[in-house]
Write a protein that holds these residues in place. Sequence first.
Motif, PDB file in Angstrom:
ATOM      1  N   LEU A  50     -33.729 -17.850  36.521  1.00  0.00           N
ATOM      2  CA  LEU A  50     -32.525 -17.084  36.158  1.00  0.00           C
ATOM      3  C   LEU A  50     -31.470 -17.974  35.506  1.00  0.00           C
ATOM      4  N   ASN A  51     -31.777 -19.272  35.413  1.00  0.00           N
ATOM      5  CA  ASN A  51     -30.857 -20.182  34.706  1.00  0.00           C
ATOM      6  C   ASN A  51     -31.282 -20.402  33.257  1.00  0.00           C
ATOM      7  N   LEU A  52     -32.462 -19.852  32.880  1.00  0.00           N
ATOM      8  CA  LEU A  52     -32.987 -20.134  31.539  1.00  0.00           C
ATOM      9  C   LEU A  52     -32.042 -19.715  30.410  1.00  0.00           C
ATOM     10  N   PRO A  53     -31.298 -18.603  30.541  1.00  0.00           N
ATOM     11  CA  PRO A  53     -30.434 -18.244  29.405  1.00  0.00           C
ATOM     12  C   PRO A  53     -29.493 -19.365  28.994  1.00  0.00           C
ATOM     13  N   GLU A  54     -29.021 -20.145  29.983  1.00  0.00           N
ATOM     14  CA  GLU A  54     -28.131 -21.241  29.547  1.00  0.00           C
ATOM     15  C   GLU A  54     -28.887 -22.574  29.459  1.00  0.00           C
ATOM     16  N   THR A  56     -32.169 -23.040  28.319  1.00  0.00           N
ATOM     17  CA  THR A  56     -33.062 -23.150  27.153  1.00  0.00           C
ATOM     18  C   THR A  56     -32.242 -23.468  25.909  1.00  0.00           C
ATOM     19  N   ASP A  57     -32.622 -24.548  25.216  1.00  0.00           N
ATOM     20  CA  ASP A  57     -31.897 -24.947  24.000  1.00  0.00           C
ATOM     21  C   ASP A  57     -32.708 -24.523  22.777  1.00  0.00           C
ATOM     22  N   PRO A  58     -32.318 -23.453  22.110  1.00  0.00           N
ATOM     23  CA  PRO A  58     -33.099 -22.955  20.969  1.00  0.00           C
ATOM     24  C   PRO A  58     -33.263 -23.989  19.860  1.00  0.00           C
ATOM     25  N   SER A  59     -32.292 -24.920  19.753  1.00  0.00           N
ATOM     26  CA  SER A  59     -32.402 -25.912  18.664  1.00  0.00           C
ATOM     27  C   SER A  59     -33.574 -26.867  18.916  1.00  0.00           C
ATOM     28  N   VAL A  60     -33.872 -27.132  20.191  1.00  0.00           N
ATOM     29  CA  VAL A  60     -35.015 -28.006  20.511  1.00  0.00           C
ATOM     30  C   VAL A  60     -36.322 -27.312  20.105  1.00  0.00           C
ATOM     31  N   SER A 195     -37.982 -19.225  27.612  1.00  0.00           N
ATOM     32  CA  SER A 195     -38.053 -20.686  27.430  1.00  0.00           C
ATOM     33  C   SER A 195     -39.044 -20.947  26.291  1.00  0.00           C
ATOM     34  N   SER A 196     -39.365 -22.208  26.063  1.00  0.00           N
ATOM     35  CA  SER A 196     -40.331 -22.546  24.999  1.00  0.00           C
ATOM     36  C   SER A 196     -41.641 -21.780  25.220  1.00  0.00           C
ATOM     37  N   VAL A 197     -41.971 -21.518  26.470  1.00  0.00           N
ATOM     38  CA  VAL A 197     -43.224 -20.797  26.793  1.00  0.00           C
ATOM     39  C   VAL A 197     -43.269 -19.461  26.053  1.00  0.00           C
TER      40      VAL A 197
END
Length: 431
Positions: A50-54, A56-60, A195-197
């Motif tokens: 539930l912490n993934l929204p903040e 996960t870094d889309p730029s990575v 996430s990246s997954v």
Amino acid sequence: MHVDIGAALGEVAEPGVDEDELDALDERVATAHETIAAGRENGDFGYAALNLPEETDPSVIREAVEPVTDAEYVVTVGIGGSALGAKTVTAALADRPDRHVILDNVDPEHIERTLAALPLEDTAINVVSKSGTTAETLANFLVVRETYEDAGVDWTELTVVTTGESGPLAQLVEEHDLPRLPVPDGVPGRFAALSSVGLVPAAILDLDIEGLLSGAGAAADDLGPSLYDSPAYAYGAVCYALEERGAGVNAVMPYAERLELFAEWFAQLWAESLGKDGRGQTPARALGATDQHSQLQLYRAGPRDKMVTVVRPRERADVPVPETDHDSLSYLSGADLGQLLDAEYDATVASLAQAGRPAVEIELERLDAEGLGELLFAMEAATILVGELADIETFTQPAVEWGKRAARGLLSGEETEETKTVAERPSYRID
Ligand SMILES: O=P(O)(O)OC[C@H]1O[C@H](O)[C@H](O)[C@@H](O)[C@@H]1O
């Protein structure tokens, strides 16, 4: 996003949830919310999802896929949570979802036919495995790699891998110096869509993964100590209460073609998280309006052992129904297809309520990246809430391990407890 539980209340449906029962549940939701909030705060296993929204870094993700963003297609080699999130996102958001091909089974005909149809030199390979050891994923990847090699295509230039730091897949990354994205710590695969997954193919197809994470963040902000203020918790609490009253099936029926695979993603999330200690609702997958012509008969007039979850976006594309002078079609005059689909949705919910069958409605403002992010996050939060209310171990899946050991034993030829059980399994052949 909002949730409407009107067609699940006790004065409408049997089984139904009484309002005083909801008030009592709300106190338990408050306690569960505290546990969930603490679990998120500590980054505890499972709750960390539930912490993934903040987190996960889309730029990575975008940086890792940059070498393959010119590819016309992307083929995902993964299974379970390592494939379902990714295919749900591209199915919902891509103008051309056919550009994302999924190999999440080891059916030889399907693999052969799928790879033969792809322009390999123009197809990125997205290999995903949290453990890095899943037999189906590794077997499929070895077939894909050989297919590219036989075609003289350098697969190493087209491959992105999302996996942990150890295991055969991580070794392959080292060996061929492939771009590797980490899997998020403490997040079971079925909870890792944000996430990246779940986001690599979307990034390769240049979809709005930033908007998706922002929508998920909005749903995260909606989590609070009362189900009356939180659509995600309201949904989870009502499903829990209905299961307690005998609704052992949850038929998830999105009224949007682009959400058909969402029902498949939800099925793993719900079944693998909550199917424990003899409990858990069976997630049936359906699609509105199509399955009004196949399953609604059972939902409305079959056993009182199920609930129906309908999902729709408020906004729809505008496709007018052409005028016709056939009197029998006058009801379509001036309508558009979205209005017809919404009329069918409304009729289905009313039909179920009229027959005393419980239904819960989930409505998105629109089916865009934000709306999908909100929906995925809300379902994950609802699942975790049900796990708290049912006091079960939401985040592991011990029941699947026996089958894995048996399959591996059968392939390796060694005799194990499992392979003996397979050999002696009940059989009564009718030829
Ligand atoms: O990501 P992986 O480690 O390859 O696991 C893929 C899938 O297989 C496991 O058996 C579990 O049932 C799933 O929860 C998981 O998503």
